[in-house]
Design a protein around this motif. Structure first.
Motif, mmCIF file in Angstrom:
data_model
loop_
_atom_site.group_PDB
_atom_site.id
_atom_site.type_symbol
_atom_site.label_atom_id
_atom_site.label_comp_id
_atom_site.label_asym_id
_atom_site.label_seq_id
_atom_site.Cartn_x
_atom_site.Cartn_y
_atom_site.Cartn_z
ATOM 1 N N HIS A 101 -4.302 4.968 -2.114
ATOM 2 C CA HIS A 101 -3.771 4.238 -3.262
ATOM 3 C C HIS A 101 -4.661 3.061 -3.638
ATOM 4 C CE1 HIS A 101 -0.060 6.381 -3.876
ATOM 5 N NE2 HIS A 101 0.315 6.215 -2.624
ATOM 6 N N GLY A 102 -5.099 2.293 -2.632
ATOM 7 C CA GLY A 102 -5.847 1.069 -2.908
ATOM 8 C C GLY A 102 -7.269 1.291 -3.371
ATOM 9 N N VAL A 103 -7.964 2.236 -2.780
ATOM 10 C CA VAL A 103 -9.369 2.453 -3.133
ATOM 11 C C VAL A 103 -9.486 3.415 -4.311
ATOM 12 C CG1 VAL A 103 -11.598 3.299 -2.312
ATOM 13 C CG2 VAL A 103 -10.154 1.959 -0.781
ATOM 14 N N VAL A 104 -8.875 4.564 -4.207
ATOM 15 C CA VAL A 104 -9.050 5.596 -5.234
ATOM 16 C C VAL A 104 -8.008 5.478 -6.340
ATOM 17 C CG1 VAL A 104 -9.230 8.073 -5.650
ATOM 18 C CG2 VAL A 104 -10.097 7.120 -3.526
ATOM 19 N N GLY A 105 -6.754 5.281 -5.970
ATOM 20 C CA GLY A 105 -5.685 5.238 -6.964
ATOM 21 C C GLY A 105 -5.848 4.103 -7.961
ATOM 22 N N LEU A 106 -6.179 2.906 -7.467
ATOM 23 C CA LEU A 106 -6.381 1.785 -8.386
ATOM 24 C C LEU A 106 -7.596 2.009 -9.275
ATOM 25 C CD1 LEU A 106 -5.569 -1.361 -6.199
ATOM 26 C CD2 LEU A 106 -4.130 -0.221 -7.892
ATOM 27 N N ALA A 107 -8.657 2.600 -8.705
ATOM 28 C CA ALA A 107 -9.855 2.882 -9.500
ATOM 29 C C ALA A 107 -9.561 3.879 -10.615
ATOM 30 C CB ALA A 107 -10.970 3.411 -8.606
ATOM 31 N N ARG A 108 -8.579 4.763 -10.378
ATOM 32 C CA ARG A 108 -8.191 5.757 -11.396
ATOM 33 C C ARG A 108 -7.082 5.236 -12.303
ATOM 34 N NH1 ARG A 108 -6.404 10.498 -7.994
ATOM 35 N NH2 ARG A 108 -5.877 11.360 -10.014
ATOM 36 N N LEU A 109 -6.683 3.975 -12.109
ATOM 37 C CA LEU A 109 -5.636 3.329 -12.897
ATOM 38 C C LEU A 109 -4.295 4.068 -12.809
ATOM 39 C CD1 LEU A 109 -7.730 2.380 -16.059
ATOM 40 C CD2 LEU A 109 -7.230 0.963 -14.054
ATOM 41 N N SER A 110 -3.994 4.564 -11.615
ATOM 42 C CA SER A 110 -2.739 5.273 -11.381
ATOM 43 C C SER A 110 -1.587 4.270 -11.287
ATOM 44 C CB SER A 110 -2.840 6.068 -10.075
ATOM 45 O OG SER A 110 -1.571 6.467 -9.627
ATOM 46 N N ARG A 111 -0.556 4.458 -12.111
ATOM 47 C CA ARG A 111 0.604 3.559 -12.069
ATOM 48 C C ARG A 111 1.312 3.642 -10.725
ATOM 49 N NH1 ARG A 111 3.676 5.017 -17.472
ATOM 50 N NH2 ARG A 111 2.933 7.043 -16.810
ATOM 51 N N ARG A 112 1.393 4.840 -10.167
ATOM 52 C CA ARG A 112 2.026 5.014 -8.857
ATOM 53 C C ARG A 112 1.269 4.234 -7.785
ATOM 54 N NH1 ARG A 112 2.525 10.722 -5.828
ATOM 55 N NH2 ARG A 112 0.431 10.164 -5.281
ATOM 56 N N SER A 113 -0.055 4.232 -7.875
ATOM 57 C CA SER A 113 -0.857 3.502 -6.899
ATOM 58 C C SER A 113 -0.719 1.996 -7.070
ATOM 59 C CB SER A 113 -2.329 3.910 -7.006
ATOM 60 O OG SER A 113 -2.495 5.239 -6.565
ATOM 61 N N VAL A 114 -0.616 1.528 -8.314
ATOM 62 C CA VAL A 114 -0.401 0.098 -8.543
ATOM 63 C C VAL A 114 0.914 -0.317 -7.897
ATOM 64 C CG1 VAL A 114 0.063 -1.659 -10.310
ATOM 65 C CG2 VAL A 114 -1.801 -0.018 -10.640
ATOM 66 N N ALA A 115 1.965 0.477 -8.072
ATOM 67 C CA ALA A 115 3.260 0.169 -7.459
ATOM 68 C C ALA A 115 3.161 0.214 -5.932
ATOM 69 C CB ALA A 115 4.320 1.153 -7.947
ATOM 70 N N ALA A 116 2.448 1.207 -5.391
ATOM 71 C CA ALA A 116 2.314 1.325 -3.935
ATOM 72 C C ALA A 116 1.545 0.143 -3.361
ATOM 73 C CB ALA A 116 1.616 2.637 -3.575
ATOM 74 N N VAL A 117 0.428 -0.229 -3.989
ATOM 75 C CA VAL A 117 -0.375 -1.346 -3.482
ATOM 76 C C VAL A 117 0.412 -2.651 -3.581
ATOM 77 C CG1 VAL A 117 -2.471 -2.709 -3.870
ATOM 78 C CG2 VAL A 117 -2.586 -0.215 -3.872
ATOM 79 N N ALA A 118 1.168 -2.842 -4.658
ATOM 80 C CA ALA A 118 2.002 -4.044 -4.764
ATOM 81 C C ALA A 118 3.025 -4.084 -3.627
ATOM 82 C CB ALA A 118 2.700 -4.069 -6.122
ATOM 83 N N THR A 119 3.605 -2.933 -3.306
ATOM 84 C CA THR A 119 4.564 -2.857 -2.197
ATOM 85 C C THR A 119 3.890 -3.158 -0.871
ATOM 86 O OG1 THR A 119 5.851 -1.220 -3.414
ATOM 87 C CG2 THR A 119 6.246 -1.375 -1.043
ATOM 88 N N PHE A 120 2.692 -2.583 -0.640
ATOM 89 C CA PHE A 120 1.941 -2.854 0.597
ATOM 90 C C PHE A 120 1.682 -4.352 0.736
ATOM 91 C CE2 PHE A 120 -0.467 1.429 -0.009
ATOM 92 C CZ PHE A 120 0.620 2.132 0.475
ATOM 93 N N MET A 121 1.229 -4.958 -0.352
ATOM 94 C CA MET A 121 0.857 -6.373 -0.299
ATOM 95 C C MET A 121 2.072 -7.268 -0.068
ATOM 96 S SD MET A 121 -2.350 -6.404 -0.379
ATOM 97 C CE MET A 121 -2.623 -8.141 -0.541
ATOM 98 N N ILE A 122 3.172 -6.969 -0.731
ATOM 99 C CA ILE A 122 4.391 -7.763 -0.534
ATOM 100 C C ILE A 122 4.857 -7.647 0.916
ATOM 101 C CG2 ILE A 122 6.852 -7.901 -1.126
ATOM 102 C CD1 ILE A 122 5.958 -7.132 -4.027
ATOM 103 N N ALA A 123 4.833 -6.438 1.460
ATOM 104 C CA ALA A 123 5.241 -6.245 2.855
ATOM 105 C C ALA A 123 4.291 -6.966 3.808
ATOM 106 C CB ALA A 123 5.298 -4.753 3.185
ATOM 107 N N ALA A 124 2.990 -6.921 3.529
ATOM 108 C CA ALA A 124 2.016 -7.598 4.397
ATOM 109 C C ALA A 124 2.199 -9.111 4.354
ATOM 110 C CB ALA A 124 0.596 -7.226 3.974
ATOM 111 N N ILE A 125 2.390 -9.647 3.164
ATOM 112 C CA ILE A 125 2.590 -11.097 3.027
ATOM 113 C C ILE A 125 3.870 -11.518 3.735
ATOM 114 C CG2 ILE A 125 3.109 -12.920 1.354
ATOM 115 C CD1 ILE A 125 1.164 -11.349 -0.571
#
Length: 135
Positions: A101-125
Motif C-alpha cells: 500500500h505504502g510504496v506501490v499503492g500510493l504511487a498509483r494513487l489508489s484510494r484504498r491504499s491512501v486509506a490503508a496507509v492513513a490507518t497504519f500511521m494512526i495506529a503507529a502514532i
C-alpha cells in the motif's frame, strides 16, 4: 550523515525493486502477499527472487559497509512473536501491507491504499504515544 545516505539508498532500492517486480511480473510488491503466495506454492520465480533479495540485505550491507547492521531488540521473544502474528493477520485482513500500500499503492494513487496507509500511521502514532504510558 552516513545514516541519511543509507536511508536514501535503501529507499531507492525498494522503489526500484517494486518497479521491476511490477514490470516483470505484473504484481504489486507487497511482501505479505508475495510470501503468502510462496507458502501456498503459487508464486512465480520473481517472487522467490524478491524474497531472497530482502533476506540477503544484511549480507549485502556488510559487503559494502564492512560491518553488520546493528539492531537492538529490547522486547521479549514471545511478545515479538505475538506482534508478528498480529501484523501478518492484519495485513491479510487489510488486503495488503505497508510495502504494497505504502510504496506501490500510493504511487498509483489508489484510494484504498491512501486509506490503508492513513490507518497504519494512526495506529503507529497511537502505539508510540501509548508506550510512553506503559514502559
Amino acid at each position: 550523515m552516513n545514516e541519511y545516505w543509507n536511508a536514501l539508498a535503501g529507499g531507492l532500492l525498494i522503489g526500484l525493486s517494486a518497479a521491476i517486480l511490477m514490470v516483470a511480473n505484473g504484481r504489486v510488491a507487497g511482501i505479505s502477499g508475495i510470501v503468502g503466495r510462496l507458502l501456498q506454492g503459487v508464486q512465480a520465480a520473481t517472487g522467490f527472487v524478491f524474497v531472497v533479495g530482502l533476506i540477503s540485505g544484511p549480507v549485502i550491507y556488510r559487503l559494502f559497509a564492512g560491518a553488520w547492521p546493528t539492531v537492538t531488540v529490547t522486547s521479549s521473544w514471545p511478545l515479538l512473536m505475538i506482534a508478528g502474528l498480529l501484523v501478518g493477520f492484519g495485513s491479510r485482513m487489510g488486503s495488503g501491507c505497508t510495502s504494497g500500500h505504502g510504496v506501490v499503492g500510493l504511487a498509483r494513487l489508489s484510494r484504498r491504499s491512501v486509506a490503508a496507509v492513513a490507518t497504519f500511521m494512526i495506529a503507529a502514532i497511537a502505539t508510540v504515544y501509548l508506550q510512553g504510558f506503559f514502559p
